[in-house]
Scaffold this motif. Structure first.
Motif, PDB file in Angstrom:
ATOM      1  N   PRO A   1     -14.057  23.148  11.670  1.00  0.00           N
ATOM      2  CA  PRO A   1     -13.442  22.073  10.870  1.00  0.00           C
ATOM      3  C   PRO A   1     -13.536  20.732  11.602  1.00  0.00           C
ATOM      4  O   PRO A   1     -12.571  20.263  12.213  1.00  0.00           O
ATOM      5  N   TRP A   2     -14.702  20.117  11.512  1.00  0.00           N
ATOM      6  CA  TRP A   2     -14.993  18.964  12.364  1.00  0.00           C
ATOM      7  C   TRP A   2     -14.119  17.753  12.066  1.00  0.00           C
ATOM      8  O   TRP A   2     -13.832  16.950  12.959  1.00  0.00           O
ATOM      9  N   GLU A   3     -13.684  17.594  10.834  1.00  0.00           N
ATOM     10  CA  GLU A   3     -12.808  16.448  10.541  1.00  0.00           C
ATOM     11  C   GLU A   3     -11.470  16.594  11.259  1.00  0.00           C
ATOM     12  O   GLU A   3     -10.936  15.619  11.801  1.00  0.00           O
ATOM     13  N   ASP A   4     -10.932  17.810  11.270  1.00  0.00           N
ATOM     14  CA  ASP A   4      -9.679  18.049  12.000  1.00  0.00           C
ATOM     15  C   ASP A   4      -9.904  17.916  13.505  1.00  0.00           C
ATOM     16  O   ASP A   4      -9.062  17.361  14.228  1.00  0.00           O
TER      17      ASP A   4
ATOM     18  N   LEU B   1     -17.743  11.875  25.128  1.00  0.00           N
ATOM     19  CA  LEU B   1     -18.879  12.581  24.538  1.00  0.00           C
ATOM     20  C   LEU B   1     -18.417  13.652  23.550  1.00  0.00           C
ATOM     21  O   LEU B   1     -19.065  13.876  22.522  1.00  0.00           O
ATOM     22  N   ALA B   2     -17.308  14.313  23.859  1.00  0.00           N
ATOM     23  CA  ALA B   2     -16.772  15.317  22.934  1.00  0.00           C
ATOM     24  C   ALA B   2     -16.340  14.661  21.625  1.00  0.00           C
ATOM     25  O   ALA B   2     -16.551  15.212  20.534  1.00  0.00           O
ATOM     26  N   TYR B   3     -15.745  13.475  21.732  1.00  0.00           N
ATOM     27  CA  TYR B   3     -15.354  12.733  20.528  1.00  0.00           C
ATOM     28  C   TYR B   3     -16.589  12.319  19.727  1.00  0.00           C
ATOM     29  O   TYR B   3     -16.624  12.460  18.498  1.00  0.00           O
ATOM     30  N   ILE B   4     -17.612  11.828  20.423  1.00  0.00           N
ATOM     31  CA  ILE B   4     -18.837  11.404  19.740  1.00  0.00           C
ATOM     32  C   ILE B   4     -19.518  12.593  19.068  1.00  0.00           C
ATOM     33  O   ILE B   4     -20.059  12.476  17.960  1.00  0.00           O
ATOM     34  N   GLU B   5     -19.480  13.758  19.726  1.00  0.00           N
ATOM     35  CA  GLU B   5     -20.065  14.955  19.113  1.00  0.00           C
ATOM     36  C   GLU B   5     -19.362  15.292  17.799  1.00  0.00           C
ATOM     37  O   GLU B   5     -20.009  15.569  16.780  1.00  0.00           O
ATOM     38  N   ALA B   6     -18.025  15.257  17.820  1.00  0.00           N
ATOM     39  CA  ALA B   6     -17.270  15.541  16.597  1.00  0.00           C
ATOM     40  C   ALA B   6     -17.559  14.494  15.522  1.00  0.00           C
ATOM     41  O   ALA B   6     -17.673  14.820  14.333  1.00  0.00           O
TER      42      ALA B   6
ATOM     43  N   HIS C   1     -20.884  15.317  13.954  1.00  0.00           N
ATOM     44  CA  HIS C   1     -20.807  16.429  13.001  1.00  0.00           C
ATOM     45  C   HIS C   1     -20.141  15.995  11.697  1.00  0.00           C
ATOM     46  O   HIS C   1     -20.428  16.557  10.634  1.00  0.00           O
ATOM     47  N   THR C   2     -19.255  15.014  11.784  1.00  0.00           N
ATOM     48  CA  THR C   2     -18.535  14.554  10.592  1.00  0.00           C
ATOM     49  C   THR C   2     -19.343  13.535   9.794  1.00  0.00           C
ATOM     50  O   THR C   2     -19.477  13.639   8.570  1.00  0.00           O
ATOM     51  N   LYS C   3     -19.896  12.547  10.492  1.00  0.00           N
ATOM     52  CA  LYS C   3     -20.597  11.447   9.828  1.00  0.00           C
ATOM     53  C   LYS C   3     -22.112  11.636   9.778  1.00  0.00           C
ATOM     54  O   LYS C   3     -22.795  10.968   9.004  1.00  0.00           O
TER      55      LYS C   3
END
Length: 310
Positions: free
Chosen positions: A215-218, A237-242, A245-247
């Motif tokens: 659930p990438w948005e969460d 980097l973990a934030y950018i990865e998420a 996946h979202t955008k």
């Protein structure tokens, strides 16, 4: 007496036994806001675990230069820390978040290096420290994260990264125990700290049918909150990865194109985005650059991502 725990290419890695209270004093001193998160993790493995840092030397740097960096960190530590915090004081509530963060980073390194003896020793150290925690929920959050990581330990022997692991190799009973601990942590406090956030993000990824179906948005929302606690490169980097996946990868790729650095983690992440966009030749070039700068222990992760590009 020292116990040899690992040999690799002629190098030996040792654990020097400490009395737990002595180790807590060292851990407490290392967990100082003047030190970077990476420095705290390395110092903990070196001073508490007795680990040689040879495996962590980036490509192109000599062991002597790496040891000099460690010496500078130790000198900075001795200058930055006043004498009243050189011994462990369980009544200092403000410091415990840094202590938990240091344990998190050290155990993460142990997991990646397969340093079982040191990891188990740090686990015992946590349980010695745990009764003194003021923020009980964060202690539970940390233990939930640790237990969830234990649930995928066997799969880690085959691949370090969760996105590549075969979920059939996970220990479901251990994972259920970790999820139960996480739920208990959440019921104790409505304000989640970094340890509870990390455990929650890992739980979301592990409960999904596959890594891509997480659930990438969460996860993105939690990563953003975690970024307010942890501003390290790894967390960014973990934030950018998420976010990717979202955008979509094309949304975050410009972030990397504006950067010129020799940090293998950023180069590797950019290569991943190019691979997702089908730009395999460009991705392969960046993977090779990342391999050039990466420490030995991280090279297998990059090579696994390159498999279908050869």
């Amino acid at each position: 007496m020292m116990r040899e725990i690992r040999k690799r290419e002629g190098a030996s890695f040792f654990v020097q036994p400490f009395h737990h209270l002595d180790s807590l004093s060292i851990l407490y001193a290392i967990s100082h806001p003047a030190l970077t998160p990476t420095s705290r993790g390395l110092l903990c493995l070196h001073l508490v675990g007795g680990l040689s840092n040879d495996l962590l030397v980036p490509h192109g740097q000599s062991v002597e230069r790496w040891k000099e960096r460690l010496s500078r960190a130790l000198r900075g530590l001795s200058i930055s820390i006043s004498s009243d915090v050189l011994s462990f004081r369980p009544d200092n509530n403000d410091r415990e978040n840094l202590v938990l963060d240091t344990l998190y980073r050290s155990i993460t390194l142990c997991n990646r290096l397969s340093l079982t003896d040191i990891r188990l020793y740090l686990e015992q150290l946590f349980h010695t420290f745990r009764p003194h925690l003021f923020h009980v929920a964060e202690g539970l959050g940390f233990w939930a994260w640790y237990t969830l990581e234990e649930g995928r330990r066997y799969a880690t022997l085959f691949d370090l990264e969760i996105r590549h692991q075969q979920r059939s190799k996970w220990n479901n009973k251990t994972i259920e125990r970790g999820l139960s601990l996480l739920q208990e942590s959440k019921t104790l406090s409505y304000e989640w700290g970094p340890q509870t956030l990390r455990a929650s993000i890992l739980a979301m990824k592990m409960q999904a049918a596959s890594y891509e179906q997480s659930p990438w948005e969460d996860i993105l929302r939690l990563q953003l909150i975690l970024l307010s606690f942890d501003k390290s490169s790894e967390q960014l980097l973990a934030y950018i990865e998420a976010l990717g996946h979202t955008k979509g990868p094309e949304y975050v790729l410009p972030i990397f194109q504006d950067r010129t650095c020799t940090d293998y983690r950023w180069i590797h992440a950019q290569a991943q985005l190019l691979k997702q966009l089908g730009r395999k030749k460009d991705a392969l070039i960046l993977y090779q650059h990342a391999l050039h700068y990466a420490p030995e222990l991280e090279q297998s992760v990059i090579l696994n991502d390159m498999v279908d590009l050869q």
